[in-house]
Scaffold this active site. Structure first.
Site, short mmCIF file in Angstrom:
data_model
loop_
_atom_site.label_atom_id
_atom_site.label_comp_id
_atom_site.label_asym_id
_atom_site.label_seq_id
_atom_site.Cartn_x
_atom_site.Cartn_y
_atom_site.Cartn_z
N TRP A 102 0.83 -1.21 0.00
CA TRP A 102 0.00 0.00 0.00
C TRP A 102 0.86 1.25 0.00
O TRP A 102 0.53 2.24 -0.65
CB TRP A 102 -0.99 -0.01 1.17
CG TRP A 102 -1.98 -1.13 1.06
CD1 TRP A 102 -2.16 -2.15 1.94
CD2 TRP A 102 -2.91 -1.35 -0.01
NE1 TRP A 102 -3.15 -2.98 1.49
CE2 TRP A 102 -3.62 -2.52 0.30
CE3 TRP A 102 -3.21 -0.68 -1.19
CZ2 TRP A 102 -4.62 -3.04 -0.53
CZ3 TRP A 102 -4.19 -1.19 -2.03
CH2 TRP A 102 -4.88 -2.37 -1.69
N ASP A 173 -1.80 6.60 6.25
CA ASP A 173 -2.88 5.72 5.81
C ASP A 173 -3.22 4.84 7.00
O ASP A 173 -2.40 4.02 7.44
CB ASP A 173 -2.37 4.89 4.61
CG ASP A 173 -3.37 3.84 4.14
OD1 ASP A 173 -4.44 3.68 4.77
OD2 ASP A 173 -3.07 3.17 3.13
N LYS A 197 -12.33 -1.89 6.24
CA LYS A 197 -11.52 -2.75 7.09
C LYS A 197 -12.08 -2.75 8.51
O LYS A 197 -12.32 -3.79 9.09
CB LYS A 197 -10.05 -2.30 7.10
CG LYS A 197 -9.45 -2.05 5.72
CD LYS A 197 -9.04 -3.32 5.01
CE LYS A 197 -8.84 -3.19 3.51
NZ LYS A 197 -7.81 -2.29 3.06
C1 LIG Z 1 -7.25 -1.87 1.73
C2 LIG Z 1 -6.23 -0.83 1.87
C3 LIG Z 1 -6.08 0.20 0.93
C4 LIG Z 1 -6.88 0.28 -0.34
O1 LIG Z 1 -8.18 0.57 -0.12
P1 LIG Z 1 -9.26 0.59 -1.33
O2 LIG Z 1 -10.43 1.15 -0.65
O3 LIG Z 1 -9.42 -0.81 -1.82
O4 LIG Z 1 -8.71 1.49 -2.39
C5 LIG Z 1 -5.14 1.17 1.18
N1 LIG Z 1 -4.37 1.13 2.28
C6 LIG Z 1 -4.48 0.15 3.20
C7 LIG Z 1 -3.59 0.16 4.40
C8 LIG Z 1 -5.40 -0.87 3.02
O5 LIG Z 1 -5.50 -1.85 3.93
#
Ligand SMILES: *Cc1c(COP(=O)(O)O)cnc(C)c1O
Length: 361
Positions: A102, A173, A197
């Site tokens: 990511w 993030d 998540k």
């Molecule tokens: C799942 C995830 C993403 C991507 O998210 P999307 O909504 O599928 O674009 C980005 N960063 C982290 C840490 C993730 O777990």
């Protein structure tokens, strides 16, 4: 009906209480005479929902008043572009720490617009640790607009326990650890989390950003990719993902009922300890991450034999423990144990692992 223990990395389990509440309110929410899905986003009834969601984010995460809370679309991945487009307007440069897929994707997206300094990486050992850094590894705040980290690495199962010593504005993030542990918002310029998540269904992203950073974006930035658009219009510039925000609000109410984020964190630490303690004592399974950087949310493990891994995943599924297959880039297994996974789910997994070990060692 029999609900399974769902160890999916995302979209993932939601608290059963939340699903039941949504079910009860499916045909009519409050005395509105309609489902939330049918409401105008400009209606009084919906305004209570979106304002309520924002108020709960502020309360639970203790968001300082000089921060904006936004609900936007496009998933976490769209943030990979929005962050540089909006925040890298002065130096057109940023530091990135590469701790997994990511962070790598975020850096690659930023490189389309700005100069990216990859100041540290754990790629040499398949991202099984958080790279150690000191202040001198980072650019000065006169050289870069921000420093970017992925706080919890969903795929590799690592997390930050100490923030990097950068003097630049820190951006994180927090897609896979939002509201799973106490985070001091004031240490960051911007935090974002795709909801699917830990916070709700797919389709909405929570963004928390310091107000003074939300100026004019780079020239040519689309209106919808401009933070200011959403900040100035209380996330109602256009139609927001109304139902996803409603479910997110129910999840936040649930977190509050659990005693807030600190209380949820205690349970998460307990769940993670049960699983890691077993992995450390097992003769068959082993965790793949160095101990000090282990995630509370995503726990990758292997047997060392890919046929046996496949057998484990198959038999676990039959036992009602589903989505334990590791990410396609790493193999093995991964148990995602987000807020909504009850302690009993982790105990059931460990009991199953013990039984599998006896039968296959
Ligand atoms: C799942 C995830 C993403 C991507 O998210 P999307 O909504 O599928 O674009 C980005 N960063 C982290 C840490 C993730 O777990």
């Amino acid at each position: 009906m029999s609900r399974v223990y769902n160890f999916s990395a995302g979209p993932s389990m939601l608290p059963e209480e939340v699903l039941k509440r949504a079910q009860a309110e499916m045909l009519e929410c409050g005395d509105s005479g309609m489902s939330v899905m049918e409401m105008s986003h400009r209606s009084k009834d919906y305004d209570k929902i979106i304002k309520g969601a924002e108020a709960l984010v502020r309360e639970l995460m203790n968001v300082p008043d000089n921060y904006k809370v936004m609900f936007v679309q496009g998933g976490g991945s769209t943030q990979f572009a929005m962050v540089p487009l909006n925040l890298a307007t002065k130096h057109k440069a940023a530091d990135y720490i590469i701790t997994g897929q990511w962070a790598k994707k975020a850096a690659a997206e930023a490189e389309k617009y700005i100069k990216v300094n990859k100041v540290a990486s754990s790629a040499d050992k398949t991202f099984s640790y958080i790279p150690k850094t000191t202040a001198k590894d980072f650019s000065s705040k006169d050289e870069v607009d921000y420093c970017y980290i992925c706080y919890n690495n969903t795929i590799y199962g690592t997390r930050y326990t100490e923030l990097p010593q950068t003097e630049a504005t820190l951006i994180a993030d927090i897609s896979s650890n939002a509201m799973s542990e106490v985070i001091d918002v004031s240490k960051f310029g911007l935090l974002f989390a795709g909801a699917q998540k830990n916070l709700g269904p797919a389709g909405v992203v929570l963004v928390i950003a310091r107000e003074d950073l939300l100026g004019e974006p780079m020239e040519g930035t689309p209106t919808m990719l401009t933070y200011k658009t959403h900040a100035d219009n209380d996330s109602l510039y256009n139609t927001p993902p109304t139902y996803a925000i409603y479910i997110l609000k129910l999840v936040l109410e649930w977190i509050k009922e659990q005693g807030g984020i600190a209380a949820v964190q205690k349970v998460n630490e307990k769940k993670a300890k049960i699983l890691y303690d077993f992995l450390d004592s097992s003769k068959l399974f082993k965790g793949t991450v160095v101990k000090e950087d282990r995630s509370l949310m995503n726990v990758p493990f292997v047997t060392g034999d890919s046929d046996l891994d496949a057998k484990f995943v198959k038999e676990a599924t039959e036992a009602g423990l589903v989505n334990l297959k590791g990410h396609r880039s790493v193999g093995g297994m991964r148990a995602s144990i987000y807020n909504a996974m009850p302690v009993e789910g982790v105990i059931a997994l460990v009991e199953f692992m013990k039984k599998f070990e006896q039968e296959n060692l």
